[in-house]
Motif scaffolding. Structure first.
Motif, PDB file in Angstrom:
ATOM      1  N   GLN A 249       4.598 -14.505  -0.943  1.00  0.00           N
ATOM      2  CA  GLN A 249       3.364 -14.852  -0.200  1.00  0.00           C
ATOM      3  C   GLN A 249       2.158 -13.892   0.697  1.00  0.00           C
ATOM      4  O   GLN A 249       0.905 -14.185   1.181  1.00  0.00           O
ATOM      5  CB  GLN A 249       4.057 -16.192   1.224  1.00  0.00           C
ATOM      6  CG  GLN A 249       5.115 -17.026   0.629  1.00  0.00           C
ATOM      7  CD  GLN A 249       5.794 -17.946   1.544  1.00  0.00           C
ATOM      8  OE1 GLN A 249       6.580 -17.022   2.839  1.00  0.00           O
ATOM      9  NE2 GLN A 249       6.666 -18.786   1.617  1.00  0.00           N
ATOM     10  N   ASN A 252       0.209 -13.194  -1.949  1.00  0.00           N
ATOM     11  CA  ASN A 252      -1.125 -13.924  -1.863  1.00  0.00           C
ATOM     12  C   ASN A 252      -1.896 -14.404  -0.434  1.00  0.00           C
ATOM     13  O   ASN A 252      -2.917 -14.496  -0.672  1.00  0.00           O
ATOM     14  CB  ASN A 252      -0.654 -15.536  -1.917  1.00  0.00           C
ATOM     15  CG  ASN A 252       0.089 -16.122  -3.056  1.00  0.00           C
ATOM     16  OD1 ASN A 252      -0.334 -15.321  -4.144  1.00  0.00           O
ATOM     17  ND2 ASN A 252       1.162 -17.223  -3.253  1.00  0.00           N
ATOM     18  N   SER A 256      -6.076 -13.560   0.152  1.00  0.00           N
ATOM     19  CA  SER A 256      -6.937 -14.725   0.272  1.00  0.00           C
ATOM     20  C   SER A 256      -7.919 -13.976   1.666  1.00  0.00           C
ATOM     21  O   SER A 256      -9.208 -14.157   1.906  1.00  0.00           O
ATOM     22  CB  SER A 256      -6.293 -15.248   1.044  1.00  0.00           C
ATOM     23  OG  SER A 256      -5.300 -15.014   2.128  1.00  0.00           O
TER      24      SER A 256
END
Length: 465
Positions: A249, A252, A256
């Motif tokens: 996470q 990610n 992003s």
């Protein structure tokens, strides 16, 4: 700590119960033997009494006649407490007979109320002879002929025989029970240690997991411990999944946000200078804040992981080699123990904290930077006591900082020396990561004149016996 040990608890309870049981057994056996000895003594006196009765008759001259042979020399030795006495009753006026051991003395006869006869017309009572012996007397009254002439028959035995016999038996019994108790305690200890050995094996298996030598608890365990090892393996696997999920996470989220922030920084260059500087500074601040909170999330996800372990010396040697290449004009001196201290931290976090301190020291040092690693005193708190703690000290020979300047240096984005390159985030990041690991960062003026930065970081967990 003694009563927190399972072995000590079981051994203490087993010892207490065994000791109590042996005491009860000793008391019961001693009491039973005492009753048996007294009963045997009474039966002996009864048998001797009837031997005397069978040996006494009335002669032609109306006198008591007979010479009882009881087979015991004590009835012929003086002052032994072993006597037989035959006394005429009623109108029968004969001379009493007695054993030679009694001599000319006699034993007082208690009243029937004080010592009544039993259903066999016998009575037993305690008395003292003229020589101070405590004796037990067996007595009965017998009609000797058809004319109704009767006599009182008494036989006495020295009670010291019973007392000595019981004392000797009790002493031997206590010695035997003490020896048996000590041997039982030894055997119980061996049995307990053998029975609890699987728990020690499980502890060693868990220690191997903590050291990173194994990924799960391995080994053959008994049924009572197997369920515990299964649950521990499930916990380790769950912990591993949590860490991996948190890392994924974080990656990610970083991916992003990476492109939008990069776009903002690029666009800031196309804007006019006042607006561009404003956008760039805010984008950089946003980038730093995002990175900071991503670090916090990652550290919080794996801080209590059993698998977080970094050997201190190899990481520091690698950082020092890098700093020597980047700063060829500076000397870096590393002092680390050869025993191999391990930090309960991810390698990435160790490199970031110590690396920032080394960069800061190299930036402000005149000639040298010193790095020292040593065991540290645990910070306050119950959880801290359960760990080993390691102190990493980075010191330079630069100008150093005053106490007021140290407070300012720990604030995010504050730069006390604008002539040196940097963002002013290094010490702040070090402090944040250290606090997330429940450690401590202290900045003081060192003995060499420059800044002394002392990091207290968690080592591997202590073993609790």
């Amino acid at each position: 700590m003694y009563f927190r040990s399972v072995t000590a608890r079981v051994l203490l309870l087993a010892t207490a119960w065994s000791g109590l049981a042996l005491v009860v057994i000793a008391v019961v056996i001693s009491a039973l033997y005492t009753k048996s000895a007294e009963r045997a003594f009474t039966d002996l006196l009864r048998a001797q009494l009837y031997n005397v009765i069978n040996s006494i008759t009335i002669g032609d001259d109306n006198s008591l006649q007979g010479n009882p042979q009881l087979g015991d020399l004590r009835f012929s030795q003086p002052e032994t407490g072993w006597y037989w006495i035959v006394e005429p009753l009623g109108t029968f006026a004969a001379t009493p007979l007695s054993s030679s051991s009694l001599g000319v003395s006699n034993i007082a006869v208690p009243s029937i109320l004080a010592a009544p006869f039993n259903n066999r017309y016998e009575r037993f009572y305690s008395a003292s002879d003229a020589f101070g012996n405590d004796v037990l007397v067996a007595e009965t009254e017998v009609v000797l002929d058809s004319e109704g002439r009767a006599a009182r028959f008494r036989v006495s035995g020295n009670l010291s025989v019973v007392v000595d016999d019981v004392s000797s038996f009790t002493r031997n019994l206590y010695i035997a029970l003490v020896v048996f108790g000590v041997l039982s305690l030894f055997v119980n200890g061996l049995a307990i240690l053998f029975g609890l050995r699987p728990l020690d094996e499980a502890r060693r298996a868990l220690e191997r997991v903590r050291r990173g030598e194994a990924e799960r608890l391995e080994g053959q365990f008994p049924r009572e411990v197997q369920s515990l090892t299964v649950e521990m393996n499930a916990l380790i696997e769950s912990n591993r999944r949590i860490v991996e999920r948190a890392r994924m996470q974080v990656g990610n989220l970083a991916h992003s946000l990476k492109t939008p922030i990069a776009v903002l920084l690029n666009e800031s260059r196309l804007l006019d200078k006042p607006h561009g500087e404003l956008v760039r500074s805010q984008a950089e601040a946003m980038q730093a804040q995002v990175q900071s909170y991503l670090n916090r999330a990652r550290i919080a996800a794996q801080r209590e992981s059993l698998l977080a372990r970094t050997e201190t010396e190899p990481v520091l040697e690698r950082l020092v080699r890098v700093m020597r290449r980047l700063n060829p004009d500076k000397t870096f001196v590393l002092s680390a123990p050869t025993s191999g201290l391990a930090l309960a931290m991810e390698q990435q976090d160790v490199e970031e904290t110590v690396g920032n301190l080394l960069e800061n020291a190299a930036r402000h040092a005149t000639q040298s930077v010193w790095i020292e690693v040593m065991p540290a005193v645990a910070p306050e708190g119950p959880e801290a006591i359960r760990r080993n703690w390691i102190e990493i000290v980075v010191e330079d020979d630069g100008a150093g900082l005053e106490p007021a300047e140290i407070k300012e240096a720990l604030k995010r984005g504050r730069r006390l020396d604008e002539s040196k390159p940097g963002t002013g985030l290094g010490l702040s990041i070090v402090g944040e990561i250290t606090r997330e690991y429940q450690g401590r960062l202290e900045l003081t003026r060192g003995g060499r004149g420059g800044l002394r930065a002392a990091l207290t970081l968690p080592g591997v967990t202590k073993e609790v016996a």
